[in-house]
Design a protein around this motif. Sequence first.
Motif, short mmCIF file in Angstrom:
data_model
loop_
_atom_site.label_atom_id
_atom_site.label_comp_id
_atom_site.label_asym_id
_atom_site.label_seq_id
_atom_site.Cartn_x
_atom_site.Cartn_y
_atom_site.Cartn_z
N ARG A 37 0.80 -1.23 0.00
CA ARG A 37 0.00 0.00 0.00
C ARG A 37 0.84 1.28 0.00
NH1 ARG A 37 -5.27 0.89 2.07
NH2 ARG A 37 -5.90 2.99 1.50
N TYR A 38 1.92 1.28 0.78
CA TYR A 38 2.60 2.56 1.02
C TYR A 38 4.03 2.65 0.47
CZ TYR A 38 -1.40 3.33 4.03
OH TYR A 38 -2.68 3.48 4.49
N ARG A 39 4.45 1.64 -0.28
CA ARG A 39 5.79 1.70 -0.88
C ARG A 39 5.72 1.36 -2.38
NH1 ARG A 39 6.38 4.39 2.77
NH2 ARG A 39 7.80 4.22 4.55
N GLY A 539 -1.67 3.71 8.89
CA GLY A 539 -2.48 3.97 7.69
C GLY A 539 -3.71 3.09 7.59
N PHE A 540 -3.70 1.94 8.27
CA PHE A 540 -4.82 0.99 8.18
C PHE A 540 -5.84 1.19 9.30
CE2 PHE A 540 -0.99 -1.08 6.40
CZ PHE A 540 -1.41 -1.19 5.09
N VAL A 555 -4.97 7.55 4.03
CA VAL A 555 -3.74 8.31 3.79
C VAL A 555 -2.82 8.08 4.99
CG1 VAL A 555 -2.71 10.60 3.48
CG2 VAL A 555 -4.93 10.07 2.43
N HIS A 556 -1.57 7.70 4.74
CA HIS A 556 -0.62 7.44 5.83
C HIS A 556 -0.17 8.76 6.45
CE1 HIS A 556 2.85 5.90 8.01
NE2 HIS A 556 2.35 4.68 7.83
N GLY A 604 5.57 10.13 -4.84
CA GLY A 604 5.55 9.50 -6.16
C GLY A 604 4.15 9.51 -6.76
N VAL A 605 4.06 9.26 -8.06
CA VAL A 605 2.76 9.27 -8.75
C VAL A 605 1.80 8.21 -8.18
CG1 VAL A 605 1.59 8.88 -10.97
CG2 VAL A 605 3.64 10.32 -10.86
#
Length: 715
Positions: A37-39, A539-540, A555-556, A604-605
Amino acid sequence: MQTIAELLAAELKQPLNYVQNVIALLDEGNTIPFIARYRKELHGAMDDTVLRNLADRLQYLRNLAERRETVKNTIAEQGKMTDELAAAIDGASTLAEIEDLYRPYKPKRRTRATVAKEKGLEPLAQLLFAQEKTCPAPEEAAKEYVSEEKGVNSADAALQGANDIVAEWISDDAAIRKTLREVMMRQGKLITAAATEEDSVYRNYYDFSAPLQRLQGHQILAINRGEKEDFLTVRVEMEDSAALPVINREVLGFDSAAVSFVRAAAEDAWHRLIQPSLINEIRSSLSDDAYEGAIVNFALNLKPLLMQPPVKGHVTMGLDPGYAHGCKVAVIDGTGKVLDTTVVYPTFGERQKKEAIVKLSAMAKHHGVEHLAIGNGTASRETEAMAVEMIHGLPGVSYMIVNEAGASVYSASKLAAEEFPDYDVNLRSAVSIARRMQDPLAELVKIDPKAIGVGQYQHDCPQKRLDETLGGVVEDCVNAVGVDINTASASLLSRVSGLNGTTAKNIVKYREENGAFTTRKQLLKVPKLGPKAFEQSAGFLRVPESKSVLDHTGVHPESYAAAEKLLTLCGYTLKDVAVGEIALLPQKVTLLGEDKVAAEIGIGVPTLRDVVKELMKPGRDVRDDLPAPILRTDVLDIKDLKPGLVLNGTVRNVVDFGVFVDIGVHQDGLVHISQVCDKFIKHPSEVVAVGDIVKVVVLEVDEKKHRIGLSMKQA
């Protein structure tokens, strides 16, 4: 030699730098859901399944590398390592190949060859196996080795000992074993027969034969179980004419008096040593593949079952049917809190059924019940008939049959006793059934996935591997949905990325002592929940009571500053997000250019896209996009079914040979794999998943055997 990262990149068809990044992230202690999810920038948006495959293969290849080094060191210690052997071991790509190469150097228990060597017959074996032109006739050569003292009483005894040694050498030859293994897989047959005259579920295999390479996973598992339970005898056959030429090509010389001796030793090696060993290896390998297939199938079925759309926010009555102990009833409010419980006895007679309807109708009206959740176990049919009669007098109320697999396991568990100390085991089961309708995921995480009943031969599978795989599925589902930190049970919280049983209980305890969480940052005050666990879990976890709308989203916290910069850049504020007035945000980002916006706000995108998605629907539940479950107001009986009748049903289980569909008659119908769709498929999971709503047509009905044949393609 390729590195592990290079091997994985080739296998998974992923860029090498992405694979290297994932390996580094895993080694740093990051969880799969967090990485997925976050990387995303580091791995090119691989999903949870690909990442878990990568992690599994990484572990296998590391274990393989470890075994490779152990084998090389052991052979080197014996002083027998050569450059050629080292290269062969380095080039081996499977454990079986490494073990084949190690076989001649492996410490052995006493064999016939060992005994022959002790009698001093190894030089005779070497002489004959070399098959030189000058080699004397075996009978002549053997006379020199006759020795009463060593227990070699005759030339025949000496030749027999030499035969045993040569046969073992041939059996230990890695190249011969590898080729024969491949030939046996191509040309071998598995044959089963009845071991008893008693009828059983294994009757299809009482006279069965199939090529090894065509055996299906479910057939292998059924045969294994039938053999274990003494209903079947099993053998693997391969023609000698397919095996012996393979060995002879490798070992026979020319123009030597010893050729016929070596040919006989080769035949002995095949029948006595190689064939039985390869049969065991191949059956074990086929079983391992079948178990892995069953585990993958279980995981495929479990995910959609856990991700079934919830029927949220409604007062629900759960009914746990039963005969002797009556029907247990629990009413819960929209948040799952128990409002009322009772027991009724609708199966005891007409009078008791009417009393049950009166009692439950009053309870439903008093609490404003909107839905009934009826367990699908014993007495479910009678309970459903009573419920349908009852809801005719309760406008707007509907019901659903809920799969109660594992409910009894949960109700008798320590966890249920802690959750409901004032209720007996049976009433806890009724509460669980009601909650399964309201939020399947939150309730099913309390149960061992193996008890949920969507697998195939799951109790025969390697339990550690099964537990790891199913645990990963549960973890992925929980983190995909997100968890309300102020209402979630410790069971649910323990499945959140970065948390465990201890930190989950500490969150619940902190909540009870300090009131509801009002920010994500408060998590850092929870005992034993450090910065790393916060990074992995935050984030979860959703905090609906927080004043910051970002705490309601996926959103983290590490991207909060970027999210606020994004809103400012597009002319919005967090207040606009809270009231849902950012409808043009995606268009504005597109106009400005994703790459430019991402660079300007420092992410990042892929992360930018996720942030936009979360801001558009704060607190959204991914399950809301799935088809809603079927709610019924009328009952159907197996007697009502006729060939040609078209119905809607819910997929309950997907197995190798077909799909089981609940059409509302207490007996799941089977859609055979040939009736799933018009095109050729290897497995029904290519087309359908547990929980899917499908249209089916009835093909045949056998009331006596309670069998219903269905077709999806004809519907």
